[in-house]
Design an enzyme around this catalytic site. Structure first.
Site, PDB file in Angstrom:
ATOM      1  N   HIS A 202       0.914  -1.382  -0.118  1.00 55.42           N
ATOM      2  CA  HIS A 202      -0.181  -0.053   0.033  1.00 55.42           C
ATOM      3  C   HIS A 202       1.002   1.244   0.173  1.00 55.42           C
ATOM      4  CE1 HIS A 202      -3.966  -1.838   0.155  1.00 55.42           C
ATOM      5  NE2 HIS A 202      -3.682  -2.415   1.194  1.00 55.42           N
ATOM      6  N   GLU A 445       2.672 -19.791 -21.120  1.00 58.07           N
ATOM      7  CA  GLU A 445       3.587 -19.910 -20.125  1.00 58.07           C
ATOM      8  C   GLU A 445       4.543 -20.788 -19.977  1.00 58.07           C
ATOM      9  OE1 GLU A 445       1.533 -17.870 -16.039  1.00 58.07           O
ATOM     10  OE2 GLU A 445      -0.043 -19.229 -17.291  1.00 58.07           O
ATOM     11  N   ASP A 469       6.775 -16.922 -15.947  1.00 63.00           N
ATOM     12  CA  ASP A 469       6.743 -18.310 -15.942  1.00 63.00           C
ATOM     13  C   ASP A 469       7.556 -18.953 -17.094  1.00 63.00           C
ATOM     14  OD1 ASP A 469       6.084 -19.373 -13.388  1.00 63.00           O
ATOM     15  OD2 ASP A 469       3.848 -19.190 -14.026  1.00 63.00           O
ATOM     16  N   CYS A 516       2.163  -9.914 -20.956  1.00 59.11           N
ATOM     17  CA  CYS A 516       1.852  -9.530 -19.564  1.00 59.11           C
ATOM     18  C   CYS A 516       2.828  -9.721 -18.438  1.00 59.11           C
ATOM     19  CB  CYS A 516       0.326  -9.738 -19.281  1.00 59.11           C
ATOM     20  SG  CYS A 516       0.139 -11.683 -19.050  1.00 59.11           S
TER      21      CYS A 516
END
Length: 615
Positions: A202, A445, A469, A516
């Site tokens: 955070h 992946e 991955d 991504c």
């Protein structure tokens, strides 16, 4: 007359100090240190009599209500926005059945006081989160720790003091709680430095939203800094300078001037598309996992969500999420991002992401190669179908895309699509409204998926390359293992060829291909990825402005030329030197802007195949 022996010992002047951490919010700041140290929480190890159990349970439940009230009071003092969402998330954690039931079990069965029981429960949850390889979930252990501290202090009749840094100060802390970070919007601080935390904590999220320079993970920080010490925060390079020399201060002033000019330049393009100088459009989307990241990502110019991780919905609870929970989550995302698409990855659990809400089976000897991701989902059809039913219902509210993770071949893909069809049939039988057509795609992946991408492309609406991955499985290395992580190389010829293979397969079958993984967020690789054929990149939101500016300042021809040259390199070392040389010379400020990027060029010569761009 004052006795010389009564005089206080003169304090030794402390030397200048430089400490390295991780830059999580770019920027440069200087100011006096405001030290926050809350590590010492008194935890009474009290044993109780069996007759006192109910009274102790009442104390614990009263503390839960008291902590809720404290957070509500803080929330009430804040304007609408992400800061309130952070506190709302903490309030939801206070209602987590796993936290409550486990603490009450400790009290009943071990006959220990509520403070001790809370501490043991928090330690258990933190240990499980720390084992998870995904940084999003590792960062949540700090949230759990702060929640435990709040409960323990509330049980003791106290309330945690709010931080109140003076304007222009640099906050120096072991870590900051969500309540602390939520109040930073009202404090005009020059920077933040903490010993704990990561890019998804955070502290990092709010620092980026408020454009406060921040460095986390600085070891042994508090022992080296006193309140009032002058401190420089370098969120660009991940450095903290304590008691800087005049020379360092002068250098900072020059850096600040350059940095602010760079920030102004890229800020001009916030609302503009990521379009190359010769007209090629590249979509830049955000990787998200938490509700409080949405507005931050929109602020950085994301054009939708390229990866939404749903694993957090399953963590730290005894029961898996219901259809309704999945529906509400996805519906809220779609409404927030309209008209942009939202790509939701079905739960990617197993391996290092263990959770008690699913039966994970016996401990595996090699979990990374075992029951995880799609394999686990297919073995737990009840939970998988509940997620799919919720997503299909949400598909009525916008362009939802369902992404299946870690699919190794057509058999798993077919099983995943069959599960989607089954979930749709169940909704029809129940008479629940849902989307008849939803885009379905697959994450690439593992090498088998990349090599057979031409076969995959016939059965999907999109493909998304997960390089994190893919690199590990292709090169057979664990990037979290210090003994071998030096081998983790995104520019390895095998990785580049697999990316190219997938892009070519997508192009032949007119199926969009995105990426991504962490490669997308690294400005060193922007030219290479676009040059290999990618037209959509999804990344941590704070990386979008720099990557967008690089794309807008480039042509597709020069990107393709660099990609071809890199593909021709014999080794990863040759490819890396070529990329760093080309991008470092063309975009030095962009690479320096990305915290942690090393643009030093090794002295070894580049092999002859690495000269195509120059010639």
């Amino acid at each position: 007359m004052i006795d010389e022996r009564d005089k206080p010992e003169p304090r030794e002047p402390r030397e200048p100090l430089e400490r390295r951490g991780r830059g999580v919010s770019p920027g440069l700041g200087i100011g006096p240190a405001y030290v926050v140290d809350r590590r010492e929480v008194n935890i009474p190890h009290t044993l109780i009599e069996r007759d006192d159990v109910e009274e102790e349970l009442k104390r614990f439940r009263a503390a839960l209500r008291g902590a809720q009230d404290q957070l509500e009071a803080v929330k009430g003092r804040l304007p609408q926005g992400e800061h309130r969402q952070i506190l709302k998330a903490q309030q939801m954690m206070l209602r987590d059945p796993g936290l409550i039931q486990r603490t009450e079990t400790w009290i009943r069965e071990e006959l220990i006081g509520a403070e001790w029981a809370v501490s043991k429960t928090v330690d258990e949850i933190r240990a499980k989160l720390a084992e998870v390889g995904d940084e999003y979930f590792q960062a949540r252990q700090y949230d759990v720790a702060f929640l435990g501290e709040r409960l323990i202090t509330t049980l003791g009749g106290e309330e945690k003091d709010a931080i109140n840094p003076p304007a222009g100060a640099v906050i120096v802390a072991h870590d900051l709680s969500p309540a602390d970070t939520s109040q930073l919007s009202q404090a005009q601080v020059a920077g933040i430095i903490t010993e704990e935390g990561g890019t998804t904590s955070h502290t990092a999220i709010i620092a980026r939203a408020l454009r406060i320079p921040a460095v986390v993970g600085v070891a042994d920080l508090l022992s080296a800094v006193d309140t009032g010490d002058l401190v420089i925060v370098d969120g660009v390079h991940g450095l903290a300078h304590v008691r800087p020399t005049p020379e360092q201060i002068a250098a900072l002033e020059v850096e600040v001037e350059r940095y602010e000019a760079f920030e102004l330049e890229i800020a001009k393009e916030h609302a503009l598309p990521a379009q190359t100088d010769d007209g090629e459009n590249i979509r830049l989307r955000a990787n998200l996992a938490l509700d409080d990241e949405n507005e931050v990502a929109r602020g950085f110019g994301a054009e939708g969500v390229g990866l939404y991780r749903t694993e957090f919905m399953f963590m730290n609870r005894d029961e898996a999420p219901s259809d309704e929970e999945h529906y509400r989550m996805a519906k809220a995302l779609l409404q927030r991002w309209a008209p942009h698409p939202v790509r939701v990855r079905t739960f990617d659990l197993g391996s290092d992401k263990q959770c008690r809400s699913l039966d994970m089976g016996e401990a595996e000897h090699n979990p990374a190669m075992g029951l995880r991701s799609m394999r686990l989902a297919l073995r737990r059809p009840e939970q998988f179908l509940a997620q799919l039913r919720g997503l299909l219902r949400a598909g009525l509210h916008g362009p939802l895309q369902i992404m299946l993770p870690l699919v190794s071949g057509l058999e798993e893909l077919a099983a995943g699509r069959a599960a989607i069809d089954e979930a749709r049939a169940q909704l029809r039988e129940l008479g629940l409204p849902h989307a008849d057509e939803v885009s379905v795609g697959v994450m690439i992946e593992v090498p088998s998926a990349a090599i057979t991408a031409d076969l995959m492309a016939r059965h999907v609406d999109f493909m998304s390359i997960g390089t994190n991955d893919l690199i590990q499985y292709t090169l057979a290395i664990d990037r979290d293992n210090d003994e071998v992580n030096y081998l983790y190389e995104p520019l390895h010829p095998a990785i580049l060829r697999l990316i190219k293979t997938v892009c070519d397969a997508g192009d032949r079958h007119r199926v969009p291909v995105s990426l991504c993984g962490e490669m997308a967020a690294d400005p060193r690789y922007t030219w290479v990825l676009v040059g290999l054929g990618l037209r959509e990149l999804s990344m941590q939101a704070s990386a979008i402005p720099v990557v967008k500016n690089i794309i807008r300042a480039s042509t597709l021809d020069e990107m393709e030329a660099l990609a071809a040259a890199v593909l021709a390199c014999d080794t990863a070392a040759d490819a890396r030197r070529l990329v760093i040389q080309e991008m470092g010379e063309r975009f030095p400020e962009h690479l320096q802007h990305a915290a942690g990027v090393d643009i030093d060029i090794e002295d070894e010569p580049i092999s002859s195949v690495g000269r195509v761009v120059r010639e």
